[in-house]
Design an enzyme around this catalytic site. Structure first.
Site, PDB file in Angstrom:
ATOM      1  N   GLY A  54      -1.990   4.565  -4.242  1.00 31.73           N
ATOM      2  CA  GLY A  54      -2.771   3.336  -4.347  1.00 31.73           C
ATOM      3  C   GLY A  54      -1.995   2.112  -3.896  1.00 31.73           C
ATOM      4  O   GLY A  54      -1.240   2.175  -2.927  1.00 31.73           O
ATOM      5  N   GLY A 101      -5.370   1.310   5.534  1.00 31.87           N
ATOM      6  CA  GLY A 101      -4.689   0.037   5.272  1.00 31.87           C
ATOM      7  C   GLY A 101      -5.538  -1.153   5.702  1.00 31.87           C
ATOM      8  O   GLY A 101      -5.560  -2.194   5.021  1.00 31.87           O
ATOM      9  N   ASP A 102      -6.251  -1.013   6.813  1.00 31.91           N
ATOM     10  CA  ASP A 102      -7.107  -2.105   7.292  1.00 31.91           C
ATOM     11  C   ASP A 102      -8.276  -2.324   6.328  1.00 31.91           C
ATOM     12  O   ASP A 102      -8.677  -3.463   6.070  1.00 31.91           O
ATOM     13  CB  ASP A 102      -7.619  -1.798   8.698  1.00 31.91           C
ATOM     14  CG  ASP A 102      -6.472  -1.597   9.693  1.00 31.91           C
ATOM     15  OD1 ASP A 102      -5.397  -2.188   9.475  1.00 31.91           O
ATOM     16  OD2 ASP A 102      -6.650  -0.843  10.659  1.00 31.91           O
ATOM     17  N   GLY A 113      -0.105   4.605  -0.021  1.00 34.00           N
ATOM     18  CA  GLY A 113      -0.791   5.858   0.332  1.00 34.00           C
ATOM     19  C   GLY A 113      -1.527   6.411  -0.866  1.00 34.00           C
ATOM     20  O   GLY A 113      -2.291   5.690  -1.530  1.00 34.00           O
ATOM     21  N   SER A 141       0.865  -1.184   0.000  1.00 33.60           N
ATOM     22  CA  SER A 141       0.000   0.000   0.000  1.00 33.60           C
ATOM     23  C   SER A 141       0.895   1.226   0.000  1.00 33.60           C
ATOM     24  O   SER A 141       1.813   1.354   0.815  1.00 33.60           O
ATOM     25  CB  SER A 141      -0.955  -0.030   1.195  1.00 33.60           C
ATOM     26  OG  SER A 141      -0.263  -0.194   2.402  1.00 33.60           O
TER      27      SER A 141
END
Lengths: 308, 308
Positions: A221, A247-248, A218, A216
């Site tokens: 994408g 992120g989760d 930020g 990931s």
């Protein structure tokens, strides 16, 4: 069902203050209290997009009781294992004016060998009904650093795909146990591989044992190195908001797509749309459903050339 | 028994961190959780010096449950009145290196008129067995600013001496209801009277209605303007340590001395010895018994000339 594991579950507190001034006294104008720890956040999003979800890990002490009371109000099944120690709190102090956050993380309970053994028994039993398992977050004191590797091996033995989302040594050890998917962010990837060049680092991470690595990045994408090719999925334009929990939400998107056997571009699109809709949500860690629906057709997926 | 009232009781948390850096993340190395709010601190010290002590005020929500569970382990009787809202936490973040503290205070539950009425009924009943009552600390949301004045009038009607330890408008209103004793610190005294000259301000405060004013002056000890004369009691030399809770220990000393009908110099000596032994204690808010015994013969009491 989908199983999420949060070995160091937390009660997440948010305090809003006018501005944090060290060594002075602050009146807290707003207190928010909610279940926390990456696996619980993932479970909340999975449940919100319609997946039957079970959470496990440890809970103990008065903080653990509050956490479980709050979980009872969510559409996820609580299979947390009791511990004698006290579940940690995490505290985010948010400056009202700037939105800047100062974070305090309690260490969490020390888990005894007997408690770890009780967890493993429960985990084996839960795996029998699981379509996939997510192993999320930091390890509490007392848990050996190879714990995630052990949980990944047991998932493979049970024929259950495992996703790993952690950092540091637990990530390094875990990836060597060949999970189906790992989801490092840019910092975790750099710490693991020594490289801040996303494409190189993602391929490097994959060579360490993971079947698929989804990094990931930020606002850029996510970048996915899979057995079927390498893709990057990016949100439309710049998104302003609170990245907590994005992120989760991406993990929830990946895991649900894995269970539904979505093609990689669709799966990555879902993950980026959920992560972006989380940044846009008014409450940190939730996702905004209208934004999610609106974003789905606007995520760009591009395929990279095969790795050298 | 001695009754202490803590309308805005709290669960006091202490976090130890290496150093507080705004807008960064901190691992908390040590978490301490204990019952808090001035009246509860006073009660703990009263019980430790052998007085039968009852605590009242409000407790509610999960934080209230934790607070009551912790009180159950102390030698004080819990007569807290339930509220629908949630008892506040206070958080002290202590820099390990410097010892500097950054404080965060949650607002506390909003008390409804019905809950206040239930409290008054319980308070009247508790007054019947009380030798003295201490009214301590801030008011939670929903409680009218003249609440302490009302509690003082009811204590007087029941023939129970009342000690008031609060600040701002509740102090101003309370003192006008003629409590037996008020214990402002230097800041509270200056806010009340506009003067930072301790002797003048203490006499001024007394003229506002209190039978006795005992001003706590930190390292300079305490200054008492009583119906029988004016005394200052001072500790021997400079004391290094944590002043948290020293004022509450002084209140316990004053209240116990009042109940035991000690002469003023003895009563003030006890208050200063307890306060100083609290500064010297390794745990914030506790007092060190050996230091207390050692200090008792070493407190200096001097009588001032009568007020002009």
């Amino acid at each position: 069902m989908i199983l999420t594991v949060t070995l160091n579950a937390a009660l997440d507190l948010t305090y809003r203050v006018p501005a944090l001034l060290p060594h002075t006294s602050h009146r807290v104008s707003e207190v928010i209290e909610r279940p926390g720890g990456k696996g619980l956040n993932v479970a909340r999003v999975l449940a919100a997009i319609g997946h039957d979800t079970v959470v496990t890990g440890f809970a103990g002490g008065t903080t653990g009781e509050i956490l479980r009371a709050q979980l009872a109000g969510l559409p996820v099944r609580d299979a947390l294992v009791p511990v004698a120690g006290t579940t940690r709190r995490t505290l985010a102090v948010v400056d009202a004016a700037s939105g800047d956050t100062t974070q305090f993380n309690e260490p969490g309970p020390t888990v005894t060998p007997d408690e770890w053994a009780a967890f493993l028994t429960s985990y084996e039993s839960l795996l029998r009904d699981a379509e996939a398992v997510a192993l999320c977050g930091s390890l509490p004191p007392g848990i050996h650093v190879g714990a995630y590797a052990e949980l990944i091996r047991r998932a493979r033995a049970a024929g259950v795909p495992a996703l790993l989302d952690t950092s540091g040594e637990p990530l390094r050890r875990g990836i060597a146990a060949r999970p189906d998917l790992v989801k490092p962010n840019a910092d975790e990837l750099a710490q693991l591989t020594g490289s801040r060049e996303p494409l190189r680092a993602t391929h490097d991470a994959r060579r360490r044992g993971a079947r698929t690595v989804v990094s990931s990045l930020g606002p850029d994408g996510i970048l996915a190195a899979t057995p079927d090719g390498t893709w990057q999925a990016t949100p439309p334009g710049t998104v302003l908001g609170n990245p907590t929990g994005a992120g989760d939400s991406a993990v929830a998107g990946l895991l649900s797509g894995l269970v539904e056997s979505l093609p990689w571009p669709d799966l990555l699109t879902r993950a980026v749309a959920l992560a972006t809709a989380t940044v846009l949500a008014p409450t940190a860690g939730d996702f905004d459903r209208a934004s999610y629906e609106d974003l789905l057709p606007r995520i760009t997926v591009t395929e990279h050339a095969p790795a050298a």
